[in-house]
Structures are given as C-alpha cells and as structure tokens.
Design a protein around this motif. Structure first.
Motif, PDB file in Angstrom:
ATOM      1  N   GLN A 225     -22.403  -0.018  10.669  1.00 39.93           N
ATOM      2  CA  GLN A 225     -20.843  -0.155  11.550  1.00 39.93           C
ATOM      3  C   GLN A 225     -20.570   0.417  12.617  1.00 39.93           C
ATOM      4  OE1 GLN A 225     -17.751  -1.790   8.882  1.00 39.93           O
ATOM      5  NE2 GLN A 225     -18.989  -0.314   7.067  1.00 39.93           N
TER       6      GLN A 225
ATOM      7  N   ILE B  85     -22.890  -3.135   2.526  1.00 40.81           N
ATOM      8  CA  ILE B  85     -20.656  -3.679   2.288  1.00 40.81           C
ATOM      9  C   ILE B  85     -21.081  -3.813   1.056  1.00 40.81           C
ATOM     10  CG2 ILE B  85     -18.914  -4.319   2.659  1.00 40.81           C
ATOM     11  CD1 ILE B  85     -19.429  -3.612   5.968  1.00 40.81           C
TER      12      ILE B  85
ATOM     13  N   ASN C  91     -12.093   1.919  -2.427  1.00 41.10           N
ATOM     14  CA  ASN C  91     -12.644   1.226  -1.459  1.00 41.10           C
ATOM     15  C   ASN C  91     -12.647   1.362   0.078  1.00 41.10           C
ATOM     16  OD1 ASN C  91     -14.340   0.084  -3.232  1.00 41.10           O
ATOM     17  ND2 ASN C  91     -13.814  -1.924  -3.740  1.00 41.10           N
TER      18      ASN C  91
ATOM     19  N   TYR D 229     -15.062   6.168   7.545  1.00 38.28           N
ATOM     20  CA  TYR D 229     -15.601   5.518   8.938  1.00 38.28           C
ATOM     21  C   TYR D 229     -14.207   6.304  10.397  1.00 38.28           C
ATOM     22  CZ  TYR D 229     -14.863   0.798  11.618  1.00 38.28           C
ATOM     23  OH  TYR D 229     -15.403   0.324  12.420  1.00 38.28           O
TER      24      TYR D 229
ATOM     25  N   GLN E 195     -14.532   4.163   2.709  1.00 34.43           N
ATOM     26  CA  GLN E 195     -14.681   3.463   2.847  1.00 34.43           C
ATOM     27  C   GLN E 195     -14.306   3.747   4.669  1.00 34.43           C
ATOM     28  OE1 GLN E 195     -14.924  -0.678   2.052  1.00 34.43           O
ATOM     29  NE2 GLN E 195     -16.482  -0.910   2.794  1.00 34.43           N
TER      30      GLN E 195
ATOM     31  N   TYR F 159     -22.595  -2.217  -1.742  1.00 35.51           N
ATOM     32  CA  TYR F 159     -21.588  -1.353  -2.021  1.00 35.51           C
ATOM     33  C   TYR F 159     -20.086  -1.696  -2.831  1.00 35.51           C
ATOM     34  CZ  TYR F 159     -17.233   1.649  -1.618  1.00 35.51           C
ATOM     35  OH  TYR F 159     -16.450   2.336  -1.819  1.00 35.51           O
ATOM     36  N   THR F 160     -19.939  -3.680  -2.768  1.00 36.70           N
ATOM     37  CA  THR F 160     -19.280  -3.151  -3.623  1.00 36.70           C
ATOM     38  C   THR F 160     -19.291  -4.444  -4.449  1.00 36.70           C
ATOM     39  OG1 THR F 160     -18.524  -4.841  -1.860  1.00 36.70           O
ATOM     40  CG2 THR F 160     -17.453  -5.682  -3.525  1.00 36.70           C
TER      41      THR F 160
ATOM     42  N   SER G 218     -24.004   2.090   5.377  1.00 36.87           N
ATOM     43  CA  SER G 218     -23.436   1.169   5.585  1.00 36.87           C
ATOM     44  C   SER G 218     -22.372   1.463   6.601  1.00 36.87           C
ATOM     45  CB  SER G 218     -23.059   0.271   4.280  1.00 36.87           C
ATOM     46  OG  SER G 218     -21.491   0.549   3.971  1.00 36.87           O
ATOM     47  N   THR G 219     -21.553   2.382   6.525  1.00 32.86           N
ATOM     48  CA  THR G 219     -20.750   3.030   7.974  1.00 32.86           C
ATOM     49  C   THR G 219     -21.237   3.405   9.081  1.00 32.86           C
ATOM     50  OG1 THR G 219     -19.012   3.808   5.975  1.00 32.86           O
ATOM     51  CG2 THR G 219     -18.121   4.537   7.869  1.00 32.86           C
TER      52      THR G 219
ATOM     53  N   VAL H 131     -23.035   3.660   0.861  1.00 35.57           N
ATOM     54  CA  VAL H 131     -21.326   3.380   1.599  1.00 35.57           C
ATOM     55  C   VAL H 131     -21.767   3.893   2.880  1.00 35.57           C
ATOM     56  CG1 VAL H 131     -20.083   5.291   0.528  1.00 35.57           C
ATOM     57  CG2 VAL H 131     -18.787   3.648   1.698  1.00 35.57           C
TER      58      VAL H 131
END
Length: 601
Positions: free
Chosen positions: A55, A99, A161, A169, A165, A102-103, A51-52, A48
C-alpha cells in the motif's frame, strides 16, 4: 485472591502496587490466550507487513512515473512509464489480496481466543466453591460473560486490526517519506511533538473514564439481573417505582460517563485533523520553494505531500483502537480477577478412591468459621452410623444448614475433619464424593429441558423406566403424567410450568435416581402441602432404608421418620436422642414439639 479482592475491582481508586499487580495478572492471561495461536499470529504479522508495504509503495511509484516516466515519454520512450503503471497496479492488487487474507487470519485468531476465554470463564466459575458464588453476585458473573467479553471481542475483531495496520502504516510511510525527501521527513518528525502531547493528554484522561464506564455498565447489569431474578418479590412488595428510580439513576450515571468520553474525543479528533493539515501545509510550503530552486523534483514533492497526508489517516482509527483498548483492558482486568480465584474447597492432589461407600459420616474435632471472630460451628465431634436417618432441628441460624454443607463438602471445616467411612472428605476423589453424597436444597432449581432430563441430571444414562420408577417412589409420577407431554414436558426456565411443590418432588426424584449412600434434605419439604408431604414421607421411608440420611426441617412432622434427632442452638448440638425420648423429656426439642402441636390446633 479472595472474593473481597474481586469485588474490590469494581473500584477505580487502586494504589500503584494494586494497579501493577492487576496489569501483570491481565498480561499473564493474555499471554496464555495467545500461546496456542502463536503460529497463526506470526503468519498474520508477515501478511500484514507485506500488505502495508504494497500500500505504501503507491506514492513512490507516482513520483517515479512523474519524474522519470514523463521525461522518457517525451523522448518517445514509453517503457519507463508503462513499467511504473504496471508496478502500481500490481502493488495495488497485491495489497488488496493480502488485506483480505489478513482479515480472514485475524478473524480466526480472535474467534479462537474468544472461544478459549468463554470456556475458561464458564468452567472456572463452575469449579469455584459455594463461598465465592454466595459472595459474588450473579449479575457480576453475567457481566463477565456478556459485556466484558463483548468488549474484548470488539478489540480483537477491529481494534487490533486498527493498531497493527495503523502502526505499520505509520512506520512505513515515515520511512518512505525520508527516502523520498529527507527535509519533508524532518517536518513530519517536528509535527510528532504536538501529536505526542495531544495523545498523552487523551490517554491520561480516557483511562479513568473507560474504567468508570465498565463499572457503570456492570452496575446496570447487576441491577437488571437482580430485578428480573427477584421479580416475584418486586411484584409482591410493589417496588417497581423504587427500582425504576434506582435503575434510572444508574442509566444516568452510565450516560454521563459516556458523555464525558465523547467530549474527550470531541477535542482529540479535531486536534488530530489540525496537526495533520498544518503538517501538510508546511511540507507544501517548504517543498514548493525547493522545487522553484531546483532542489526537489515535482514528482517527489507530490509523493511527499501524499505521504504526509496519509501519515495522519490511521490516527483517528488508532484513537478508536484506544477506545476499544481501554474498555477491553478494564474488562480483561475483571475477567482475570475471576480466573485468578482459587476454590476454597480444592480438589485433592492425591485423591483416595472409595468405590463402594457404606455411609458412615463423622465429625472429628470439627470447627467452622468464616473469620476468626465469626465462628459458626464451635469445635465438636459427632458420628452418624451408616443407614441411620438423622433429623436436624433448631431455631433459624442455629447452624443446621452449615453442618449439612460440611457433609456435602460445599465448605471445608476450619479445624478438624469430616470423614466418610473413615476417609477425610478433603482426600476423597471428587467423583466418589458426588456419587456418595447428594444434597436436596430448599431451592428446587429446574433447568431448561424436559421433566425427564431434569430427573436424570444425577444419572444422565438412566433409562425412562428408571426415571419413572424414581418419580413413583417420591409420589411425583401422578402429576407428571398429568402434564401436557408427560415426562417429555418442557419445564421452561426455572420450572415455570410446574408449581413450587412439584419442582420439589422432581428434585427428590432426581436425588433418589442418583442413589447416594448419604442423602441430605435441607428444608426440602418446605414447598409441599400436607397431602404431598405425607405422600413423600411414605416414599422417604422406603427410599431412605439402608442409606444414611440427614433431614433438616422446621416441620416437626418430618422428624417422625427419623431414627435420631439432633437439636442445635448457636452452632452447638444441645440434644441428641430418638424422637420419642426427646418428646417425652423437658428439653429444647420437647418445647419445639409442643409449640408445633399448638400451631396445628
């Protein structure tokens, strides 16, 4: 914690000390649930974070493309812009893949935790003593396994989540904004002041409301379960309208609490939007003047605006997390309360084996009391020799069933001890105890499944021939053979396809198949008609031979097969002798017997 302590959790007026203890208890439970999956949790956190970061890189790359790539392109150098576009696409694709990963990882963790928790609640409530289940209503237990666990599932499936996230973020965006333009970063920091004030206001008011919501939900479930479980009494006493009124009131309470929660969000959500819009406007205003003065590049301003706008995007989702969190926290408090319960009849630390019991039961200075001022059985001593059939008689509330529950070790005596073949029941291995002593209660409960399955509960490996032999011994074979599929007939929930007397016969067959050395019948013939009772008594005389039997019955016809009669009044044994001797006397049993004979006339 006592049973009363768990029931008290339906309150919402805890003291600070109580609230702290409850939070600590919930955190201990949460820690024990996370411990087995901590490796997966670490891997998920790494995914995560990456992935953050992918993004958040987007606006910064746009700024680089505008401020570096476009001037280079005007000079016929397309490489910087091309590399920026490629980097933007790569980070976008990497973010999407991470993502998705992560899900999947977070879903596996949440399901593992839920499976563990469901098993714990079910297994622990089974281990708890009869005292707990007699005090803690079935509706509340069902609420723990349904609505409370559903609240925790919602938190694990989506709430966590949103929190993880969203938090990352926010941190990454704030960091990227400061790196892009520190002045815009300061404006964002100033906006955190009203944001924190609004969030704290929401937290204080929502905490109480969500706990009230859990309480209202639990009361709804309790009322529904009690009404459906006792539907025969509801129909018999025509209490449908009263139940409708009470249930309607509970529904109204639940609606009112949820309405207050919605009103709270009706203030919080617009407040977030307002703070976000004002912040973006401030960044645009200050940044615009700085671009005009040449202090800030246009690409950097665009990136700062994007970051400032994106900073508030997860806020609403995090507010929804707080919704899930409050509901799940209240649910976890109640579940942890049940799991903290200790059996009042614990298994022995060093159990004593008794492979071949003879069946001699003795009470040695035994006393039983629920509380100091509520003594049910005053101190007494009693010996029941192996193989003897003993009838316990007396008026309602005399203590007969309590004495029987002490023999079955549903309760432990407050003083003294109860022994089987000289071994204290508290020291006897649980498997040997359950194999040696079986109790058939007035409530002949049948589980979903076939008739054969229900008879074989006491001996799961029994053959069909053994099951049929047990049924024949108690006179149940005839009606079972008359069922649509014989022994393979599904008795349906709570034995709905057989009568009360037939359920009792099946429970007899179940007990006799288990072949205990001590058999307790607690009002077990109350559901039988006279012909069935006589048929069962014939079977009892054969099957009770060479085993210790304790029979509790208001029907004195059942006493005829006993070797010995104990008459109880107010928790004390007032008469002890053979049926013939006591009938011929002038004591309490002679009076009961005479009254019973008069009732037959």
């Amino acid at each position: 914690m006592s049973v009363l302590g768990v029931e008290g959790e339906e309150r919402d007026d805890f003291s600070n000390t109580e609230s702290k203890q409850i939070r600590q208890r919930s955190l201990r439970l949460l820690g024990s649930l996370l411990r087995p999956v901590r490796g997966q949790v670490v891997l998920t956190l790494v995914v995560v974070v990456l992935s953050t970061a992918a993004q958040v890189a987007g606006p910064a790359l746009i700024a680089i493309g505008l401020d570096t790539g476009l001037p280079a392109l005007l000079a016929q150098d397309w490489m910087p812009l091309s590399l920026t576009v490629v980097a933007y696409l790569v980070t976008g694709a990497a973010g999407a893949v991470l993502i998705a990963q992560y899900t999947v990882l977070s879903a596996r963790i949440s399901q593992a935790i839920l499976i563990d928790l469901r098993k714990r609640v079910f297994l622990h409530t089974q281990k708890l003593s009869l005292e707990f289940h007699e005090s803690y209503t079935s509706g509340r237990i069902i609420s723990r396994q349904t609505s409370d666990l559903d609240s925790i599932r919602e938190l694990l499936d989506s709430g966590i989540n949103q929190l993880v996230q969203g938090s990352l973020y926010l941190v990454f965006i704030a960091g990227a904004l400061f790196l892009t333009d520190w002045v815009s970063g300061l404006i964002l920091m100033v906006s955190l002041v009203p944001l924190l004030v609004l969030t704290r206001w929401f937290q204080i008011r929502s905490q109480r409301l969500f706990r009230l919501s859990r309480v209202a939900s639990a009361r709804l479930i309790v009322k529904f379960v009690e009404s459906m479980t006792g539907i025969r009494a509801v129909k018999a006493f025509r209490t449908e309208k009263q139940n409708q009124k009470e249930f309607g009131g509970l529904v109204e309470d639940y609606r009112d609490v949820n309405g207050r929660v919605i009103q709270l969000f009706g203030i919080f959500d617009p407040g977030l939007v307002l703070i976000g819009n004002v912040t973006v406007a401030a960044v645009l205003l200050v940044g615009g003047f700085r671009v005009a003065d040449g202090q800030l590049a246009i690409g950097a301003l665009l990136a700062a605006l994007l970051y400032a706008r994106r900073f508030f995007d997860p806020m609403e989702e995090m507010a929804m997390f707080y919704n899930s969190y409050q509901s799940a926290a209240a649910a976890l408090e109640k579940i942890s309360g049940v799991l903290e319960e200790e059996p009042s009849v614990p298994d022995p630390a060093k159990p004593v084996d008794l492979w071949h019991a003879q069946g001699t039961v003795a009470f040695e200075g035994a006393e039983f009391a629920y509380t100091k001022d509520r003594v049910i059985l005053p101190e007494f001593s009693l010996r029941m020799p192996a193989g003897q059939t003993i009838a316990l008689v007396g008026s309602t509330g005399a203590g007969k069933s309590t004495l029987a529950k002490l023999i079955a070790r549903f309760y432990d005596p407050t003083k003294g001890r109860v022994t089987l073949d000289g071994i204290d029941l508290r020291e006897l291995h649980p498997k040997d105890l359950r194999r040696a002593i079986v109790m058939v209660t007035q409530e002949a409960y049948l589980f979903s499944g076939t008739v054969a399955d229900n008879i074989a509960i006491g001996k799961p490996d029994a053959s069909l021939e053994e099951i049929q032999a047990a049924a024949r011994a108690v006179g149940a074979d005839a009606f079972i053979q008359g069922l649509p599929n014989g022994y393979d007939t599904d008795v349906n929930k709570r034995g709905g396809r057989v009568s009360a007397g037939q359920r009792q016969l099946i429970s007899f067959a179940r007990a006799f198949l288990a072949d205990p050395v001590v058999l307790i019948l607690d009002e077990a013939t109350s559901s039988l008609d006279i012909p069935s009772e006589r048929l069962v008594q014939e079977g009892l005389q054969t099957l009770l031979a060479d085993r210790t039997a304790v029979i509790i019955a208001h029907r004195l016809s059942t006493v005829a097969i006993a070797d010995r009669v104990l008459v109880m009044e107010h928790g004390r044994i007032v008469e002890d002798g053979t049926p013939a001797d006591l009938i011929g006397g002038t004591g309490r049993f002679a009076q009961l017997h005479a009254a019973w004979r008069d009732s037959l006339v």
